[in-house]
Design an enzyme around this catalytic site. Structure first.
Site, PDB file in Angstrom:
ATOM      1  N   HIS A 128       0.862  -1.181   0.000  1.00 25.92           N
ATOM      2  CA  HIS A 128       0.000   0.000   0.000  1.00 25.92           C
ATOM      3  C   HIS A 128       0.906   1.241   0.000  1.00 25.92           C
ATOM      4  O   HIS A 128       1.750   1.402   0.877  1.00 25.92           O
ATOM      5  CB  HIS A 128      -0.946   0.021   1.196  1.00 25.92           C
ATOM      6  CG  HIS A 128      -1.944   1.120   1.085  1.00 25.92           C
ATOM      7  ND1 HIS A 128      -3.148   0.951   0.438  1.00 25.92           N
ATOM      8  CD2 HIS A 128      -1.888   2.412   1.468  1.00 25.92           C
ATOM      9  CE1 HIS A 128      -3.791   2.111   0.433  1.00 25.92           C
ATOM     10  NE2 HIS A 128      -3.057   3.007   1.066  1.00 25.92           N
ATOM     11  N   ALA A 129       0.695   2.117  -0.970  1.00 21.71           N
ATOM     12  CA  ALA A 129       1.614   3.234  -1.167  1.00 21.71           C
ATOM     13  C   ALA A 129       1.616   4.174   0.040  1.00 21.71           C
ATOM     14  O   ALA A 129       0.579   4.437   0.652  1.00 21.71           O
ATOM     15  CB  ALA A 129       1.231   4.013  -2.421  1.00 21.71           C
ATOM     16  N   HIS A 158       0.174  11.560  -6.134  1.00 17.74           N
ATOM     17  CA  HIS A 158      -0.364  11.671  -4.771  1.00 17.74           C
ATOM     18  C   HIS A 158       0.765  11.585  -3.733  1.00 17.74           C
ATOM     19  O   HIS A 158       0.880  12.445  -2.860  1.00 17.74           O
ATOM     20  CB  HIS A 158      -1.398  10.556  -4.540  1.00 17.74           C
ATOM     21  CG  HIS A 158      -1.941  10.514  -3.147  1.00 17.74           C
ATOM     22  ND1 HIS A 158      -3.128  11.122  -2.793  1.00 17.74           N
ATOM     23  CD2 HIS A 158      -1.445   9.970  -2.003  1.00 17.74           C
ATOM     24  CE1 HIS A 158      -3.340  10.939  -1.500  1.00 17.74           C
ATOM     25  NE2 HIS A 158      -2.342  10.251  -0.992  1.00 17.74           N
ATOM     26  N   GLU A 159       1.578  10.553  -3.837  1.00 18.38           N
ATOM     27  CA  GLU A 159       2.635  10.352  -2.828  1.00 18.38           C
ATOM     28  C   GLU A 159       3.667  11.484  -2.876  1.00 18.38           C
ATOM     29  O   GLU A 159       4.148  11.952  -1.847  1.00 18.38           O
ATOM     30  CB  GLU A 159       3.327   9.002  -3.028  1.00 18.38           C
ATOM     31  CG  GLU A 159       2.409   7.794  -2.848  1.00 18.38           C
ATOM     32  CD  GLU A 159       1.662   7.794  -1.532  1.00 18.38           C
ATOM     33  OE1 GLU A 159       2.155   8.364  -0.548  1.00 18.38           O
ATOM     34  OE2 GLU A 159       0.555   7.227  -1.485  1.00 18.38           O
ATOM     35  N   HIS A 162       2.757  14.438  -0.872  1.00 23.41           N
ATOM     36  CA  HIS A 162       3.140  14.361   0.545  1.00 23.41           C
ATOM     37  C   HIS A 162       4.588  14.810   0.714  1.00 23.41           C
ATOM     38  O   HIS A 162       4.908  15.593   1.600  1.00 23.41           O
ATOM     39  CB  HIS A 162       3.011  12.923   1.062  1.00 23.41           C
ATOM     40  CG  HIS A 162       1.601  12.441   1.238  1.00 23.41           C
ATOM     41  ND1 HIS A 162       0.680  13.082   2.019  1.00 23.41           N
ATOM     42  CD2 HIS A 162       0.957  11.350   0.748  1.00 23.41           C
ATOM     43  CE1 HIS A 162      -0.466  12.401   2.003  1.00 23.41           C
ATOM     44  NE2 HIS A 162      -0.328  11.355   1.243  1.00 23.41           N
ATOM     45  N   GLU A 186      -3.497  15.056   2.142  1.00 19.40           N
ATOM     46  CA  GLU A 186      -3.948  14.096   1.131  1.00 19.40           C
ATOM     47  C   GLU A 186      -4.374  14.774  -0.169  1.00 19.40           C
ATOM     48  O   GLU A 186      -4.532  14.114  -1.196  1.00 19.40           O
ATOM     49  CB  GLU A 186      -5.106  13.256   1.691  1.00 19.40           C
ATOM     50  CG  GLU A 186      -4.752  12.423   2.915  1.00 19.40           C
ATOM     51  CD  GLU A 186      -3.595  11.457   2.671  1.00 19.40           C
ATOM     52  OE1 GLU A 186      -3.355  11.089   1.502  1.00 19.40           O
ATOM     53  OE2 GLU A 186      -2.924  11.090   3.648  1.00 19.40           O
ATOM     54  N   HIS A 289      -6.256   1.021   5.980  1.00 13.66           N
ATOM     55  CA  HIS A 289      -6.340   2.068   6.988  1.00 13.66           C
ATOM     56  C   HIS A 289      -7.064   1.628   8.257  1.00 13.66           C
ATOM     57  O   HIS A 289      -6.879   2.234   9.307  1.00 13.66           O
ATOM     58  CB  HIS A 289      -7.018   3.306   6.398  1.00 13.66           C
ATOM     59  CG  HIS A 289      -6.341   3.785   5.140  1.00 13.66           C
ATOM     60  ND1 HIS A 289      -6.448   3.112   3.943  1.00 13.66           N
ATOM     61  CD2 HIS A 289      -5.545   4.844   4.905  1.00 13.66           C
ATOM     62  CE1 HIS A 289      -5.740   3.752   3.013  1.00 13.66           C
ATOM     63  NE2 HIS A 289      -5.182   4.801   3.569  1.00 13.66           N
ATOM     64  N   TYR A 299      -9.235  11.615   3.616  1.00 14.77           N
ATOM     65  CA  TYR A 299      -9.397  11.419   2.172  1.00 14.77           C
ATOM     66  C   TYR A 299     -10.706  12.017   1.681  1.00 14.77           C
ATOM     67  O   TYR A 299     -10.816  12.463   0.547  1.00 14.77           O
ATOM     68  CB  TYR A 299      -9.325   9.934   1.816  1.00 14.77           C
ATOM     69  CG  TYR A 299      -8.023   9.312   2.247  1.00 14.77           C
ATOM     70  CD1 TYR A 299      -6.848   9.572   1.557  1.00 14.77           C
ATOM     71  CD2 TYR A 299      -7.959   8.486   3.370  1.00 14.77           C
ATOM     72  CE1 TYR A 299      -5.646   9.025   1.958  1.00 14.77           C
ATOM     73  CE2 TYR A 299      -6.769   7.926   3.781  1.00 14.77           C
ATOM     74  CZ  TYR A 299      -5.612   8.197   3.073  1.00 14.77           C
ATOM     75  OH  TYR A 299      -4.421   7.652   3.478  1.00 14.77           O
TER      76      TYR A 299
HETATM   77  O1  X8Z Z   1      -4.120   5.419   1.033  1.00 11.70           O
HETATM   78  C1  X8Z Z   1      -4.079   6.197   0.101  1.00 11.70           C
HETATM   79  C2  X8Z Z   1      -2.720   6.660  -0.432  1.00 11.70           C
HETATM   80  C3  X8Z Z   1      -1.693   6.715   0.633  1.00 11.70           C
HETATM   81  S1  X8Z Z   1      -1.904   8.041   1.749  1.00 11.70           S
HETATM   82  C4  X8Z Z   1      -2.247   5.697  -1.511  1.00 11.70           C
HETATM   83  N1  X8Z Z   1      -5.215   6.595  -0.506  1.00 11.70           N
HETATM   84  C5  X8Z Z   1      -6.536   6.172  -0.070  1.00 11.70           C
HETATM   85  C6  X8Z Z   1      -6.758   4.694  -0.313  1.00 11.70           C
HETATM   86  O2  X8Z Z   1      -6.006   4.095  -1.097  1.00 11.70           O
HETATM   87  O3  X8Z Z   1      -7.691   4.121   0.241  1.00 11.70           O
HETATM   88  C7  X8Z Z   1      -5.293   7.536  -1.628  1.00 11.70           C
HETATM   89  C8  X8Z Z   1      -6.745   7.615  -1.978  1.00 11.70           C
HETATM   90  C9  X8Z Z   1      -7.506   6.984  -0.863  1.00 11.70           C
HETATM   91 ZN    ZN Z   2      -1.813  10.003   0.930  1.00  6.87          ZN
END
Ligand code: X8Z
Ligand code: ZN
Length: 371
Positions: A128-129, A158-159, A162, A186, A289, A299
């Site tokens: 997960h990024a 996105h990354e 940050h 975010e 998460h 988000y």
């Molecule tokens: O978790 C993330 C990023 C890392 S902060 C990849 N996002 C959420 C997800 O994947 O659930 C970005 C969009 C929503």
């Molecule tokens: Zn993020």
């Protein structure tokens, strides 16, 4: 902001977008019904979660080819990237180039030495990024397992958002080294990615000038965005509505899974495939998460804020024309003002930071509606 006010704020913002979501949901359901028939996707009621092109049914852009209007002159970013033999490094460099085009400094050499950009062959890692701000000034990194597709194109921007934020506020006192609020952090990279319009893709050689979709393709381009941006809102709300209720003791462990799907049905209008899920399963744990205790409201706020940033940036750039075709690529004046907001970190209340760049002190879904 007191917690109770925050919840009202979310309801207010969701109220601004909910009518769009209901239309989108209805349209997508009809298309899925046409495609798969009544036995798989009935014409009324909730949508089956496994038909939406994403493991968590959180962003639906991957089924644009099934539900979207014919992509008259549209383009498929995944195909373009692969046709031009992009690899992970080129994808990452493309992300960085957008930021440097705004006048921001290139990422430090250590970023390229120390980031994890591809899935290691010899060990299991969390893919997960994520983006990291290590203790030494300027030691920013990302950790992701890049695949070459449209989703990863979005995620790289996105990354890096940050990282650029982290670097911009590194001179603040320690306690202020953070986003103005969680949603800001975010929203930065997503805001940048909104600027990757067809004209931009021409600029960087991904699309040929004669392939730029005409105005009659806007409906397809906007549908694709709606599937990602609007569909996501009720997903984000369900995740933290569920978690807040768990933390308050309103949802007991034996009801964890049932409540999860109740909330998903309530907000998103989706249902698990194959009938109700077992009460002793733990489907929320499949979301990174939840398992990793990362708040999710950020988000939701980011989806709203990124369109506020984008509309403000395009106004500063004096963009004439459809908002969804605006790009600030290469605009150092806007970049400078943007960086000023980033440099503030959390040294001021977030409405000050918002005002510095957009001129308004309120989070507001109107920009998303305009778009
Ligand atoms: O978790 C993330 C990023 C890392 S902060 C990849 N996002 C959420 C997800 O994947 O659930 C970005 C969009 C929503
Ligand atoms: Zn993020």
């Amino acid at each position: 902001m007191p917690a109770a006010d925050m919840e009202h704020e979310v309801e207010r913002l969701w109220g601004q977008m909910q009518p769009f979501y209901e239309q989108l949901h209805c349209y997508v359901r009809a298309k899925l019904n046409q495609r798969y028939g009544n036995a798989v996707q009935p014409a009324t009621g909730p949508i089956r979660a496994d038909l939406l092109g994403n493991m968590w049914a959180q962003e639906w852009g991957n089924i644009a080819d099934i539900v979207g209007p014919p992509t008259r002159g549209g383009y498929d970013l995944t195909r373009l990237l692969n046709q031009q033999h992009y690899d992970y490094m080129r994808l990452a460099k493309t992300g960085e180039r957008f930021y440097t085009s705004l006048g921001l400094a290139p990422l430090p050499v250590t970023f390229w030495e120390r980031s994890q950009l591809v899935r290691p062959r010899d060990r299991d890692v969390v893919c997960h990024a994520s983006a990291w701000d290590l203790v030494n000034a300027n030691d920013v990194r990302i950790k992701m397992c890049i695949n070459i597709d449209a989703d990863n194109f979005q995620t790289v921007h996105h990354e890096m958002g940050h990282n650029y934020y982290q670097r911009a506020y590194q001179h603040q006192p320690f306690l202020f080294e953070d986003g103005a609020n969680d949603g800001f952090h975010e929203a930065i990279g997503d805001f940048i990615a909104l600027n990757t319009t067809p004209d931009y893709l021409v600029d960087i050689g991904l699309l040929q000038r004669n392939q730029v979709p005409g105005a009659d393709a806007d409906i397809s381009l906007l549908m694709r965005q709606a599937l990602d941006k609007i569909a996501f809102l009720p997903f984000a709300i369900s995740v933290d509505q569920w978690r807040w209720r768990v933390f308050r003791g309103q949802i007991q462990p034996e009801d964890y899974n049932t409540s999860w799907w109740q909330l998903r049905q309530h907000y998103q209008g989706i249902t698990p495939p194959g009938g109700p899920r077992p009460a002793d399963a733990f489907d929320p744990g499949a979301k990174y998460h939840v398992a990793n205790n990362v708040p999710y409201l950020r988000y939701f706020l980011a989806r709203v804020l990124q369109f506020q940033f984008y509309e403000a940036a395009c106004r500063q750039a004096n963009w004439q024309g459809a908002l969804n075709r605006c790009t600030i690529y290469g605009n150092t004046a806007v970049g400078q003002r943007f960086n000023q907001m980033l440099e503030m970190g959390r040294s001021h209340p977030w409405p000050d930071a918002l005002e510095a760049f957009t001129g308004t002190r309120q989070m507001d879904g109107t920009s998303m509606v305009h778009y």
